[in-house]
Each structure stands twice: as structure tokens, then as C-alpha cells.
Design a protein around this motif. Sequence first.
Motif, PDB file in Angstrom:
ATOM      1  N   LEU A  47      38.293  45.185   8.018  1.00 50.18           N
ATOM      2  CA  LEU A  47      37.111  46.052   7.944  1.00 50.18           C
ATOM      3  C   LEU A  47      37.294  47.304   8.801  1.00 50.18           C
ATOM      4  O   LEU A  47      36.915  48.414   8.385  1.00 50.18           O
ATOM      5  CB  LEU A  47      35.869  45.279   8.401  1.00 50.18           C
ATOM      6  CG  LEU A  47      35.299  44.251   7.415  1.00 50.18           C
ATOM      7  CD1 LEU A  47      34.181  43.462   8.078  1.00 50.18           C
ATOM      8  CD2 LEU A  47      34.793  44.933   6.148  1.00 50.18           C
ATOM      9  N   ALA A  48      37.867  47.144   9.996  1.00 47.86           N
ATOM     10  CA  ALA A  48      38.081  48.297  10.871  1.00 47.86           C
ATOM     11  C   ALA A  48      39.074  49.275  10.256  1.00 47.86           C
ATOM     12  O   ALA A  48      38.858  50.497  10.266  1.00 47.86           O
ATOM     13  CB  ALA A  48      38.565  47.827  12.238  1.00 47.86           C
ATOM     14  N   VAL A  49      40.163  48.757   9.694  1.00 52.86           N
ATOM     15  CA  VAL A  49      41.163  49.627   9.067  1.00 52.86           C
ATOM     16  C   VAL A  49      40.567  50.329   7.857  1.00 52.86           C
ATOM     17  O   VAL A  49      40.815  51.527   7.633  1.00 52.86           O
ATOM     18  CB  VAL A  49      42.405  48.808   8.667  1.00 52.86           C
ATOM     19  CG1 VAL A  49      43.368  49.650   7.850  1.00 52.86           C
ATOM     20  CG2 VAL A  49      43.109  48.280   9.919  1.00 52.86           C
ATOM     21  N   ALA A  50      39.772  49.620   7.071  1.00 49.10           N
ATOM     22  CA  ALA A  50      39.132  50.238   5.903  1.00 49.10           C
ATOM     23  C   ALA A  50      38.171  51.347   6.327  1.00 49.10           C
ATOM     24  O   ALA A  50      38.107  52.410   5.685  1.00 49.10           O
ATOM     25  CB  ALA A  50      38.389  49.178   5.094  1.00 49.10           C
ATOM     26  N   ALA A  51      37.423  51.122   7.410  1.00 47.01           N
ATOM     27  CA  ALA A  51      36.503  52.149   7.888  1.00 47.01           C
ATOM     28  C   ALA A  51      37.258  53.396   8.356  1.00 47.01           C
ATOM     29  O   ALA A  51      36.857  54.529   8.057  1.00 47.01           O
ATOM     30  CB  ALA A  51      35.648  51.584   9.023  1.00 47.01           C
ATOM     31  N   VAL A  52      38.362  53.190   9.080  1.00 42.94           N
ATOM     32  CA  VAL A  52      39.158  54.324   9.544  1.00 42.94           C
ATOM     33  C   VAL A  52      39.773  55.070   8.358  1.00 42.94           C
ATOM     34  O   VAL A  52      39.786  56.312   8.316  1.00 42.94           O
ATOM     35  CB  VAL A  52      40.249  53.842  10.515  1.00 42.94           C
ATOM     36  CG1 VAL A  52      41.211  54.981  10.855  1.00 42.94           C
ATOM     37  CG2 VAL A  52      39.623  53.289  11.793  1.00 42.94           C
ATOM     38  N   ALA A  53      40.289  54.324   7.377  1.00 42.66           N
ATOM     39  CA  ALA A  53      40.896  54.957   6.204  1.00 42.66           C
ATOM     40  C   ALA A  53      39.863  55.749   5.409  1.00 42.66           C
ATOM     41  O   ALA A  53      40.143  56.863   4.935  1.00 42.66           O
ATOM     42  CB  ALA A  53      41.543  53.896   5.318  1.00 42.66           C
ATOM     43  N   LEU A  54      38.668  55.191   5.269  1.00 38.64           N
ATOM     44  CA  LEU A  54      37.617  55.898   4.541  1.00 38.64           C
ATOM     45  C   LEU A  54      37.188  57.159   5.276  1.00 38.64           C
ATOM     46  O   LEU A  54      36.966  58.214   4.656  1.00 38.64           O
ATOM     47  CB  LEU A  54      36.416  54.970   4.336  1.00 38.64           C
ATOM     48  CG  LEU A  54      35.242  55.537   3.554  1.00 38.64           C
ATOM     49  CD1 LEU A  54      35.661  55.925   2.138  1.00 38.64           C
ATOM     50  CD2 LEU A  54      34.101  54.523   3.508  1.00 38.64           C
ATOM     51  N   PHE A  55      37.080  57.069   6.597  1.00 41.67           N
ATOM     52  CA  PHE A  55      36.714  58.245   7.390  1.00 41.67           C
ATOM     53  C   PHE A  55      37.784  59.327   7.285  1.00 41.67           C
ATOM     54  O   PHE A  55      37.479  60.517   7.099  1.00 41.67           O
ATOM     55  CB  PHE A  55      36.516  57.827   8.842  1.00 41.67           C
ATOM     56  CG  PHE A  55      36.209  58.972   9.770  1.00 41.67           C
ATOM     57  CD1 PHE A  55      34.962  59.586   9.747  1.00 41.67           C
ATOM     58  CD2 PHE A  55      37.157  59.433  10.664  1.00 41.67           C
ATOM     59  CE1 PHE A  55      34.673  60.657  10.607  1.00 41.67           C
ATOM     60  CE2 PHE A  55      36.882  60.487  11.519  1.00 41.67           C
ATOM     61  CZ  PHE A  55      35.629  61.098  11.483  1.00 41.67           C
ATOM     62  N   ALA A  56      39.057  58.919   7.379  1.00 39.45           N
ATOM     63  CA  ALA A  56      40.153  59.887   7.273  1.00 39.45           C
ATOM     64  C   ALA A  56      40.194  60.516   5.883  1.00 39.45           C
ATOM     65  O   ALA A  56      40.439  61.723   5.742  1.00 39.45           O
ATOM     66  CB  ALA A  56      41.477  59.197   7.592  1.00 39.45           C
ATOM     67  N   PHE A  57      39.951  59.723   4.848  1.00 39.72           N
ATOM     68  CA  PHE A  57      39.952  60.258   3.492  1.00 39.72           C
ATOM     69  C   PHE A  57      38.821  61.261   3.297  1.00 39.72           C
ATOM     70  O   PHE A  57      38.995  62.307   2.649  1.00 39.72           O
ATOM     71  CB  PHE A  57      39.814  59.121   2.483  1.00 39.72           C
ATOM     72  CG  PHE A  57      39.628  59.590   1.070  1.00 39.72           C
ATOM     73  CD1 PHE A  57      40.709  60.049   0.329  1.00 39.72           C
ATOM     74  CD2 PHE A  57      38.376  59.574   0.480  1.00 39.72           C
ATOM     75  CE1 PHE A  57      40.533  60.481  -0.975  1.00 39.72           C
ATOM     76  CE2 PHE A  57      38.198  60.013  -0.819  1.00 39.72           C
ATOM     77  CZ  PHE A  57      39.281  60.473  -1.548  1.00 39.72           C
ATOM     78  N   SER A  58      37.663  60.971   3.864  1.00 41.13           N
ATOM     79  CA  SER A  58      36.535  61.892   3.746  1.00 41.13           C
ATOM     80  C   SER A  58      36.842  63.223   4.412  1.00 41.13           C
ATOM     81  O   SER A  58      36.568  64.290   3.847  1.00 41.13           O
ATOM     82  CB  SER A  58      35.281  61.257   4.364  1.00 41.13           C
ATOM     83  OG  SER A  58      34.968  60.028   3.732  1.00 41.13           O
ATOM     84  N   LEU A  59      37.431  63.154   5.608  1.00 36.34           N
ATOM     85  CA  LEU A  59      37.786  64.391   6.291  1.00 36.34           C
ATOM     86  C   LEU A  59      38.832  65.173   5.518  1.00 36.34           C
ATOM     87  O   LEU A  59      38.733  66.408   5.363  1.00 36.34           O
ATOM     88  CB  LEU A  59      38.298  64.075   7.700  1.00 36.34           C
ATOM     89  CG  LEU A  59      37.282  63.569   8.724  1.00 36.34           C
ATOM     90  CD1 LEU A  59      37.971  63.341  10.062  1.00 36.34           C
ATOM     91  CD2 LEU A  59      36.135  64.562   8.882  1.00 36.34           C
ATOM     92  N   SER A  60      39.862  64.470   5.008  1.00 42.50           N
ATOM     93  CA  SER A  60      40.923  65.154   4.283  1.00 42.50           C
ATOM     94  C   SER A  60      40.412  65.735   2.966  1.00 42.50           C
ATOM     95  O   SER A  60      40.874  66.796   2.530  1.00 42.50           O
ATOM     96  CB  SER A  60      42.084  64.197   4.014  1.00 42.50           C
ATOM     97  OG  SER A  60      41.667  63.128   3.187  1.00 42.50           O
ATOM     98  N   SER A  61      39.477  65.064   2.328  1.00 42.85           N
ATOM     99  CA  SER A  61      38.919  65.589   1.079  1.00 42.85           C
ATOM    100  C   SER A  61      38.101  66.847   1.328  1.00 42.85           C
ATOM    101  O   SER A  61      38.177  67.820   0.570  1.00 42.85           O
ATOM    102  CB  SER A  61      38.054  64.515   0.407  1.00 42.85           C
ATOM    103  OG  SER A  61      38.815  63.382   0.074  1.00 42.85           O
TER     104      SER A  61
END
Length: 304
Positions: A47-61
Motif C-alpha cells: 500500500l505504501a509503495v502504491a501510494a508513492v507511485a501514484l503520487f509520483a505519477f500524478s506529479l510527472s503527469s
Amino acid sequence: MSTQSNAMSESFQSHSIAPAVIPATRMLYWSVRRELWENRSIYLAPLAVAAVALFAFSLSSIAGIWEKPLRLNPAQPQAPYDLAAGLMMLTGIVVSVFYCLDALHGERRDRSVLFWKSLPVSDLTTVLAKASIPLVILPVLTFAITVAMQWLMLLVSSAILLVSGQSVTELWTKLSFLRMSLLLLYHVLTAHALWPAPIYCWLLLVSGWARRATFLWAALPLVAIAGVEQIAFHTRHFAALVGSRLIGDVPTLASTSPDMFPTGPMTHIAPGSFLSNPGLWIGLAVAAIFLATAVRLRRYQGPI
């Protein structure tokens, strides 16, 4: 008086309630729940890794880093989704390895094994419950979290496209989210559950045997065998075998190019080739031997 007393005793014994027999499946169910209660990293780490990945994807998008795969090249719109899925699979492997190394060793170290052995739960049920975490629970949990994360990523991508005045129709059409999810489920259950079974069961065996430094005792025999092979025959077949088992590199899993992600649009699954692969059944047989040995070790090994 004695006859009356004997009659009353026999009547009481005849009406006494026999202890309830708990089904083995229910024992296994509660044993699995015990593992989830005691090892929260099983679900907190993904869950923590998924949250970090989603946050990073949002910023990169928002910054436009994924602009090309998302907007200008709709033939490959799932590049960030594949990257996120690969990160989740890697997380599942890491969590599985460290869980297996501590599964039987931890209860011996903190002496809680004495309490759990006092309960009417067999060693076989306990070991099977622990083996189900890397072989069943974590793959399914990784798949569920990954699909939820990718769905949120798709919503973020759609929102960014709409805000920028572009259409989301092409993205949703080319992405094929349902097919990508089904391919991911197939890949997780085969490459990250069945295929690495002997590796995880070996780690469980070492966890039940070693008194300390479980990682060292688990890795040392593998390194020694690979080293002897390299020195004597100048080959690396054993190291390649162990590595492919651990990372889920199955030769007959699907017909796709080596550089394509398992959920790529050109992937065609080949379950017949996978199930007919002798390496699969040999690995499962070896895993069963390791599990049987781990059950026997738990039966006779005491606390550290």
C-alpha cells in the motif's frame, strides 16, 4: 445407595457434551489471519509503495514527463502503468523473501512458539498458513492493489487530458484496461506464485532450522553451489535457475518479445505450455519436500 450413585454417574456421562471438533479449513483460515495480524508489512508495504507511485505519477503527469506515452503516442499508452506494475511486483518479491526468512524463526526467537504450540493447531496447519502468504495472499493482494492504483492513474491521466482540452477517447480505447488487468492476474498467479514456490519454501525451511542469521544460511548454500559450478564448469546454470525462479522469468509463460512487459498489448498467454512445463512440476515437488521438512523442524525445534 451405591447403585443409585452409579446410575446417576452413568446418566451424567451419557448426557455430557463432547468437545466440538474444529474443521481443518477453519483452523487454516484463522492461522492465516494470525499471520496478517502479526505481520502488517504484508499489506502495509504494498500500500505504501502504491501510494508513492501514484503520487509520483500524478506529479510527472502534471509536469508533462509522461506526455509522449499519454498523448502523442497512443499506441503505447501503458508505459507508466507497466512501470508501476513492475514496481509492485518487485515489492511483493521483497516482502515475500523477508517474510519467509522470519516466519518460523521469529516465533522461536521471541518464544511465542511455546504459546502457539499449546493451542490445538497442528504444525502442518501452521506451516501451510505461513506458506500461503507468499504463494497465495501476497500475489493476490499485489494484483488487487496494482489494479486499484492503475485505475486511479487512468483517472488522473483522463483528468489531465480533459483540463488540457484533449479527448480521452483514444486513451481509453488504446489502453485496454480490462485486458491489461487480466494479463496481470495471470502473470502474478503463475510467475510470482507457482513458479517461485521452491524458493519461498526453501526460505521457510531455513527459517525453521537456523538459530540466527537466516538470510546468510539461506543464501550461503546457493552461492556455494553457483561458485562450484562456475569454477568447475565455467557455467552459470544454477545461478540463472535460481534467479529466474525468484523474479518470475518463466520461459513458456506467454508468447511475447523479451523486451515487452507481460501485460503488453501484443502478449498472448500460453497456459498449456506453462502447465506442461516439466520445470513447473519439478519445482512444486521440491517445494513440497521443503514444506514437509519445515513441518518436521517446527515439530521438534524449540525456542532459541
